[in-house]
Design a protein around this motif. Structure first.
Motif, PDB file in Angstrom:
ATOM      1  N   ARG A  80       0.830  -1.189   0.000  1.00 46.67           N
ATOM      2  CA  ARG A  80       0.000   0.000   0.000  1.00 46.67           C
ATOM      3  C   ARG A  80       0.872   1.249   0.000  1.00 46.67           C
ATOM      4  N   HIS A  81       0.302   2.355  -0.485  1.00 44.91           N
ATOM      5  CA  HIS A  81       1.020   3.623  -0.542  1.00 44.91           C
ATOM      6  C   HIS A  81       0.265   4.695   0.236  1.00 44.91           C
ATOM      7  N   GLU A  83       0.593   9.171   1.217  1.00 46.65           N
ATOM      8  CA  GLU A  83       1.261  10.463   1.136  1.00 46.65           C
ATOM      9  C   GLU A  83       1.185  11.098   2.519  1.00 46.65           C
ATOM     10  N   ARG A  95       6.254  10.309   0.184  1.00 50.03           N
ATOM     11  CA  ARG A  95       5.434   9.120  -0.013  1.00 50.03           C
ATOM     12  C   ARG A  95       5.933   7.992   0.875  1.00 50.03           C
ATOM     13  N   ILE A  97       5.727   3.637   1.219  1.00 58.38           N
ATOM     14  CA  ILE A  97       5.334   2.360   0.655  1.00 58.38           C
ATOM     15  C   ILE A  97       5.355   1.349   1.795  1.00 58.38           C
ATOM     16  N   GLN A 122      11.800   4.669  -1.934  1.00 60.47           N
ATOM     17  CA  GLN A 122      11.539   4.465  -3.358  1.00 60.47           C
ATOM     18  C   GLN A 122      12.473   3.435  -3.977  1.00 60.47           C
ATOM     19  N   TYR A 160      10.057   7.368   1.529  1.00 60.44           N
ATOM     20  CA  TYR A 160      10.752   7.951   0.384  1.00 60.44           C
ATOM     21  C   TYR A 160      11.636   9.109   0.842  1.00 60.44           C
TER      22      TYR A 160
END
Length: 345
Positions: A80-81, A83, A95, A97, A122, A160
């Motif tokens: 899932r991601h 922000e 972001r 992850i 990332q 990230y």
């Protein structure tokens, strides 16, 4: 304006602009969408250059080119991601992850899981976002190890980095060469007081420090150790991978030496023999000094694992190749050698 690559090849371009102005630009390779990347892996796509009356040539260092081709997503398992935007305006939005272990989404399952937070998110799971399109394969590796019963099922959160803010956020002091560095305390406060509570609300975590880890490579390894020492009640399992011990004349070694005694931290330290030495760093020697400093401070040998990888370079591929060993050491399966009370029994 001159552009210089890491191999010391020189490229030049001329443009006429008014004096005392600022102009944004990006470096690309032959107009094909290959954007320049810096030594820390940051995208150099939004650079600003001051035009002065002296009209001196500007020098920009590029470490690599980002390939224009977009590979297919390479995610494995339940990912899932998110922000997130820090409250402090000095830290940009970023972001996340999140990789969830096999069985997490089983209907009716109420089990809670330990969490490993990792920097440079990332680069961890998806070649589409990774530096030079080479990922760590964290998702594939964790999936295989959990299914094989070799590691405890664990949630992995990749944070990230934010391009040009990476070096400032991953360093705990400013230096003469890097006067804008030294935001690790700010970054750490965000991790502890904003990001971790968000993850603990959003997922079925085991929020106690004994179940929470922090890991990263290079400057990410340095900041993992620094923040682990600062917040030993929050992060107790540290992946200090290819750490930048050289930062600020090896300041981190002095901080270890200044401790009153060992902290309740389980620490992985490693280095490859081909990671390169330069005027500020003696990579293998520096990692050995860090390991020795921890032992001299009283860390039990079982709680500090130091490994030198013959022929390994300072690359995502090299870190991918040994991530399984890192994860097995930090999160061994129940009945493994981890002494901390992590099994929930």
């Amino acid at each position: 304006m001159k552009l210089r690559t890491a191999m010391n090849s020189l490229y030049s371009a001329s443009v006429s602009l008014g004096s005392r102005t600022w102009r944004g630009f990006r470096a690309t390779w032959r107009g094909r969408g290959k954007a320049g990347k810096g030594a820390m892996g940051e995208e150099l796509t939004e650079r600003a250059y001051a035009i002065t009356e002296e009209d001196e040539p500007g020098l920009v260092e590029l470490a690599a080119w980002r390939a224009p081709e977009d590979p297919p997503p390479t995610l494995t398992g339940l990912v899932r991601h998110h922000e997130v935007k820090p409250r402090d305006a000095r830290l940009p939005a970023r972001r996340l992850i999140v990789w969830l272990p096999p069985g997490y989404d089983t209907p009716g399952d109420t089990r809670r899981y330990p969490v490993l937070y990792m920097h440079d998110g990332q680069n961890l799971m998806d070649a589409l976002t990774a530096f030079a399109r080479v990922e760590w394969n964290v998702d594939e590796t964790a999936e295989a190890l959990v299914r094989a019963g070799r590691v405890e099922p664990v949630i992995i959160v990749g944070i990230y980095n934010t391009g040009m803010d990476r070096l400032p956020e991953y360093t705990h002091t400013a230096t003469e060469k890097y006067p804008d560095a030294g935001r690790a305390d700010l970054y750490g406060d965000f991790l502890v007081n904003e990001l971790k509570p968000f993850i603990d609300r959003a997922y079925r975590t085991r929020p106690e420090g004994a179940c929470t880890g922090l890991a990263g490579s290079s400057l990410g390894g340095l900041v993992s150790l620094y923040l682990g020492m600062k917040y030993p009640d929050t992060f107790t399992r540290l992946g200090v991978i290819s750490p930048s011990v050289w930062w600020d004349e090896r300041d981190i070694l002095g901080r270890v030496a200044a401790l009153s005694g060992p902290l309740p931290l389980r620490i992985w330290v490693d280095m490859g023999t081909q990671e390169g030495d330069h005027e500020e760093a003696e990579t293998v020697e520096d990692a050995a000094r860090l390991h020795q400093a921890l032992l001299e401070k009283g860390w039990p040998e079982d709680d500090v694992r130091y490994t030198v990888y013959e022929g390994a370079e300072h690359t995502e591929a090299a870190w991918s190749a040994r991530f399984a060993e890192v994860l097995e050491y930090l999160y061994p399966a129940r009945g493994g050698s981890m002494r901390a009370a992590t099994s929930g029994e």
